[in-house]
Design a protein around this motif. Structure first.
Motif, PDB file in Angstrom:
ATOM      1  N   GLU A 546       0.811  -1.212   0.000  1.00  0.00           N
ATOM      2  CA  GLU A 546       0.000   0.000   0.000  1.00  0.00           C
ATOM      3  C   GLU A 546       0.844   1.262   0.000  1.00  0.00           C
ATOM      4  O   GLU A 546       0.398   2.315  -0.478  1.00  0.00           O
ATOM      5  N   GLU A 548       3.709   1.855  -1.686  1.00  0.00           N
ATOM      6  CA  GLU A 548       4.015   2.202  -3.079  1.00  0.00           C
ATOM      7  C   GLU A 548       2.772   2.698  -3.801  1.00  0.00           C
ATOM      8  O   GLU A 548       2.833   3.691  -4.547  1.00  0.00           O
ATOM      9  N   ASP A 549       1.633   2.041  -3.576  1.00  0.00           N
ATOM     10  CA  ASP A 549       0.402   2.450  -4.241  1.00  0.00           C
ATOM     11  C   ASP A 549       0.023   3.877  -3.852  1.00  0.00           C
ATOM     12  O   ASP A 549      -0.355   4.687  -4.704  1.00  0.00           O
ATOM     13  N   THR A 550       0.127   4.190  -2.549  1.00  0.00           N
ATOM     14  CA  THR A 550      -0.225   5.529  -2.070  1.00  0.00           C
ATOM     15  C   THR A 550       0.676   6.584  -2.692  1.00  0.00           C
ATOM     16  O   THR A 550       0.213   7.641  -3.142  1.00  0.00           O
ATOM     17  N   ALA A 552       2.558   6.298  -5.459  1.00  0.00           N
ATOM     18  CA  ALA A 552       2.455   6.356  -6.922  1.00  0.00           C
ATOM     19  C   ALA A 552       1.262   7.205  -7.352  1.00  0.00           C
ATOM     20  O   ALA A 552       1.295   7.837  -8.427  1.00  0.00           O
ATOM     21  N   ARG A 553       0.202   7.250  -6.524  1.00  0.00           N
ATOM     22  CA  ARG A 553      -0.978   8.041  -6.863  1.00  0.00           C
ATOM     23  C   ARG A 553      -0.820   9.512  -6.510  1.00  0.00           C
ATOM     24  O   ARG A 553      -1.649  10.336  -6.888  1.00  0.00           O
ATOM     25  N   HIS A 554       0.253   9.864  -5.797  1.00  0.00           N
ATOM     26  CA  HIS A 554       0.423  11.259  -5.378  1.00  0.00           C
ATOM     27  C   HIS A 554       0.683  12.140  -6.593  1.00  0.00           C
ATOM     28  O   HIS A 554       1.457  11.766  -7.484  1.00  0.00           O
ATOM     29  N   PRO A 555       0.055  13.322  -6.665  1.00  0.00           N
ATOM     30  CA  PRO A 555       0.205  14.180  -7.860  1.00  0.00           C
ATOM     31  C   PRO A 555       1.635  14.644  -8.127  1.00  0.00           C
ATOM     32  O   PRO A 555       1.978  14.953  -9.274  1.00  0.00           O
ATOM     33  N   THR A 558       6.126  11.244 -10.399  1.00  0.00           N
ATOM     34  CA  THR A 558       6.077  10.907 -11.829  1.00  0.00           C
ATOM     35  C   THR A 558       6.499   9.472 -12.103  1.00  0.00           C
ATOM     36  O   THR A 558       6.159   8.922 -13.150  1.00  0.00           O
ATOM     37  N   THR A 676       9.965  12.865  -8.660  1.00  0.00           N
ATOM     38  CA  THR A 676       8.896  13.853  -8.561  1.00  0.00           C
ATOM     39  C   THR A 676       9.006  14.893  -9.667  1.00  0.00           C
ATOM     40  O   THR A 676      10.075  15.067 -10.270  1.00  0.00           O
TER      41      THR A 676
END
Length: 848
Positions: A546, A548-550, A552-555, A558, A676
């Motif tokens: 979770e 990495e998933d959290t 990776a979804r951060h604006p 990249t 980023t």
């Protein structure tokens, strides 16, 4: 002769004071180490035994099971059925299932609790129906956790943090933050808690979800009924055990823990004793110098003993008896000081938040025996050669004021031996750079080279001290006299300088190696990482997917990849090879690796990329397919899609995480790398940390943070080394003081004559100080030179393991070392110079 020897000790007690102090310090280091480590070992052992009070038998996965039989994943956890069957056996009073693992707890300020020690979690076993009590953890306040969202804390952690029943605490097991309600506070004899750690208890179902799997435990413990022995219990359980499980009696478990504690404290003991040995080795020079000078000063006395019938053997024994008396006194005093040092160290650990279980100070018989033996044996051995020289003084020397055997031939032989040792040692050090023997060749060469330089020091003293003549001329007559005095007795100068040389060789060599390693690792991180941030647990345990998933979804992010590790059997090998799961699409943006062929673009599905060394070892090339058995026992085939130059950060077999994760029992990452949009900044770091719940157990680090962590680790290691080697330098200082003081006593007639013909008191002080300064700098130059050479050689050997290794010569610190050597010379001369200046010139001239 015995009475004569003991009276001589009392007659020369002031001159033997520095020798006694040198031996005392070395013995104190030895005895303090033995007492301190024995106290730690005893305290942890007692704490561990208390924690096993209710354990007569422990059933656990057998991690020693052969990989070919159990598969690369190793032994499985223990099922609920096994616990139930064991609980129903005759002779079993109680059976407890344990599901334990890492659990990081934050205090009320959001800081991590128990940093540096185990911060663990486990289950409160209330039985199948949830209504029982767990005898391991009696509740002091509140009740045990019964459902998800509830925890209990150990009483020591509750007192430390101020948590009470009803409070909400934040914690993390594998990355995501959990907010739990504290329902109870319990007492425990757990050894890690007694040592400063923390223990968080969950209900069994929650603990299994976090640490094992539903319905599974990582240990089962049994308590026997009265009249049932531990061995009987083991025999009864044996038929129930699966092939990859083992039963260990409470007694065997206690022995294992004792061996583990001994191993952990044994490493510390060995390291500290090594530094104690260095101090004692330096002290040998002082002892030998002292007795050599005492023998020279007592030529008439010893010759008269020979003239009135004493044999050579009796004279030798007389000097050795003096050494024995000095060693016995120093050893006894050193033991007392060592016990005080051990008590101080134990108290000091508390100031650094390193808790030690309660217990009395342990003074083992080995410490007493070692103190007396080391003090006596080292002193007697160091005094042996001076004693032999004393025995060779002919009786006719009693008629003369001075007896000095011609030294030219002996120095010629000494120089030849020294040259042979130094040349052989230097050659072995260089040969050891490429030798595959764990540094044995280089270590032997270093020992021979140091011995060779020591033997050659009288020869080297004249030209090196002569090089200081232009500087000494500035001080006029005192400067010229200081230079002549320094080279008057090359052996004495050599022994005095060598004591300081040993300490500075080690300090300089370690500094060069540590600074160079730090630069090499820093370069490795800078050159290999394109990622802006690396996210990991503070104790480097595993992160949940979770995380990495959290991220990776951060604006701001990249590109992101987790790095997972899983055991596997590859290419028909029987030993386990660890494979790494990554996001192949993002790796090219996050790391900078040199590919011989292929690229990360081909990474996906059944394709893998391998570092060139691993591929060569496995006999694989680009496009080759090879079999693999994954952690879960499933078989498959992978194809080599790329070969890259590995390094200490990225190496081995890499495949796509989507391919590896389904075969892992618990998919986790040991770190996550991010790139980023706007690069690293405080705002971005804060935003990423906030996305993870401002978790104190998770580190969000950029390249500078990684470099600072590396630098801090090496700096801490270096400071510990400096502190330990300071003892050797202190002993060397005592040697300089001792040599100067006795030299002043020897030359009192000469000093009195110089004062009579016009040398002022200030000039006399300056003469002695400059002599001390020259000798100290001579030892400093030799030590720095040897240290740099050894640092270069070790670095060249390490280059094979760390290609980015870069030799760093810290000129600033080398200058400080030489400045400290000069300061040692100046400080060591204060008392002898004052004594020389205050000599009554008429009494000194009259003295014999």
């Amino acid at each position: 002769m015995l009475r004569t020897a003991l009276r001589n000790v009392l007659a020369h007690k002031a001159r033997l004071l520095m020798t006694t102090l040198a031996v005392l310090l070395g013995v104190a280091f030895v005895s303090g180490t033995l007492v301190f480590t024995s106290t730690l070992s005893e305290a942890f052992q007692r704490s561990s035994e208390e924690g096993l009070d209710h354990v007569d038998l422990a059933v656990r996965p057998d991690q020693d099971t052969d990989a070919a039989e159990s598969g690369p994943g190793g032994a499985a956890d223990l099922p609920q059925d096994l616990l139930d069957a064991a609980a129903g056996l005759p002779g079993v009073a109680a059976a407890t299932g344990e599901a334990t693992g890492f659990a990081a707890l934050a205090d009320k300020d959001g800081d991590l609790v128990g940093a540096g020690w185990d911060t663990s979690g486990g289950n409160y076993d209330a039985g199948r129906d949830g209504t029982g009590t767990d005898q391991r953890y009696p509740m002091r306040d509140g009740r045990a956790p019964e459902r998800a969202g509830e925890i209990a804390l150990d009483s020591a952690t509750a007192e430390r943090t101020g948590y009470a029943v009803g409070d909400t605490a934040r914690l993390s097991v594998d990355g995501p933050v959990r907010e739990e309600t504290i329902t109870g506070v319990f007492d425990t004899e757990d050894g890690t808690v007694a040592a400063g750690g923390s223990l968080v208890l969950f209900d069994t179902a929650t603990a299994q979800e976090l640490f094992t799997a539903p319905g599974e435990y990582n240990r089962i413990t049994l308590t026997a009924e009265a009249g049932t022995s531990q061995r009987d219990l083991a025999d009864a359980v044996a038929p129930l055990l699966p092939g990859d499980a083992e039963a260990v009696t409470g007694a065997e478990l206690a022995e294992e823990q004792a061996a583990d504690i001994e191993e952990r404290t044994g490493g510390m003991r060995t390291a500290l004793l090594a530094f104690a040995g260095i101090s004692l080795f330096v002290g040998v020079f002082i002892i030998a110098n002292t007795f050599t000078m005492l023998v020279a000063q007592r030529t008439r006395e010893l010759a008269l003993l020979r003239a009135v019938g004493a044999s050579r053997r009796q004279v030798t024994r007389s000097v050795l008896i003096e050494a024995f008396a000095v060693g016995a006194v120093a050893g006894t005093a050193g033991l007392a000081v060592g016990i005080g040092i051990a008590a101080g160290l134990r108290s000091l650990m508390g100031t650094f938040d390193v808790a030690v279980p309660e217990g009395s100070l342990v003074v083992p018989g080995s410490a007493v025996l070692a103190s007396l033996l080391v003090g006596v044996v080292v002193t007697v051995l160091a005094a042996y050669l001076p004693a032999r020289r004393a025995a060779k003084i002919p009786p006719v020397a009693a008629m003369n004021s001075v007896h000095a055997a011609p030294a030219g031939r002996r120095l010629l032989v000494r120089n030849a031996i020294g040259t042979l040792f130094a040349a052989a040692g230097g050659a072995l050090v260089v040969a050891g750079i490429g030798a595959d023997d764990d540094g044995a060749t280089m270590g032997l060469g270093a020992a021979l080279l140091v011995v060779g330089v020591f033997v050659l020091t009288p020869l080297l003293s004249r030209p090196l001290i002569a090089a200081a003549a232009p500087l000494l001329r500035v001080f006029g007559v005192p400067g010229k006299l200081a230079r002549l005095n320094a080279v008057r007795n090359p052996r004495r100068t050599a022994a005095t300088a060598s004591a300081l040389m040993i300490g500075l060789t080690l300090i300089t060599g370690i500094t060069v190696i540590v600074d160079s390693l730090a630069r090499g690792v820093d370069r490795l991180a800078a050159e290999s990482l394109r990622a802006d941030y690396v996210v990991s647990m503070a104790n480097f345990s595993q992160l949940a997917p979770e995380v990495e998933d959290t991220l990776a979804r951060h604006p701001e992010v990249t590109a992101a990849t987790g790095l997972s590790v899983s055991p596997a059997l590859v290419a028909d090998e029987t030993s386990v090879q660890y494979v790494n799961g990554v996001n192949g699409a993002a790796m090219g943006e996050l790391v900078d690796l040199d590919f011989e062929s292929g690229s990360f673009a081909e990474l996906g599905g059944e394709n893998a990329v391998i570092d060139a060394d691993t591929a060569e070892r496995l006999g694989l090339g680009l496009g080759d397919a090879f079999p693999v058995e994954f952690e879960d026992g499933e078989h498959g085939s992978l194809t080599v899609a790329g070969l890259f130059e590995g390094n200490q950060m990225i190496q081995g077999i890499l495949l796509d995480a989507a391919t590896l994760d389904p075969h892992m029992e618990r998919p986790t990452d040991f770190q996550v790398m991010l790139r980023t949009a706007d690069g690293p900044s405080e705002e971005t770091r804060d935003a990423l940390a906030a996305a993870l719940g401002d978790n104190p157990a998770v580190l969000v680090q950029d390249k500078d943070d990684v470099s600072e962590d590396i630098a801090y680790m090496f700096t801490l290691l270096l400071n510990v080394m400096y502190a330990l080697l300071a003892m050797a330098v202190v002993v060397a200082v005592l040697g300089v003081i001792n040599t100067l003081a006795m030299s002043v006593f020897e030359r009192r007639q000469e000093i009195g004559m110089l004062r009579a013909i016009g040398l002022e008191r200030a000039g006399t002080k300056r003469m002695v100080r400059l002599e001390s300064l020259v000798i100290a700098l001579f030892g400093g130059v030799l030590g720095v030179g040897l240290g740099v050479f050894f640092g270069w050689a070790v670095g060249e050997m390490l280059r094979a393991y760390l290609p980015t290794y870069e030799l760093i010569l810290p000129w600033g610190r080398i200058g400080i070392f030489l400045g400290l050597a000069a300061l040692v010379g100046v400080l060591a001369a204060l008392w002898p110079a004052r004594h020389a200046a205050r000599l009554n010139m008429l009494a000194a001239i009259k003295a014999e």
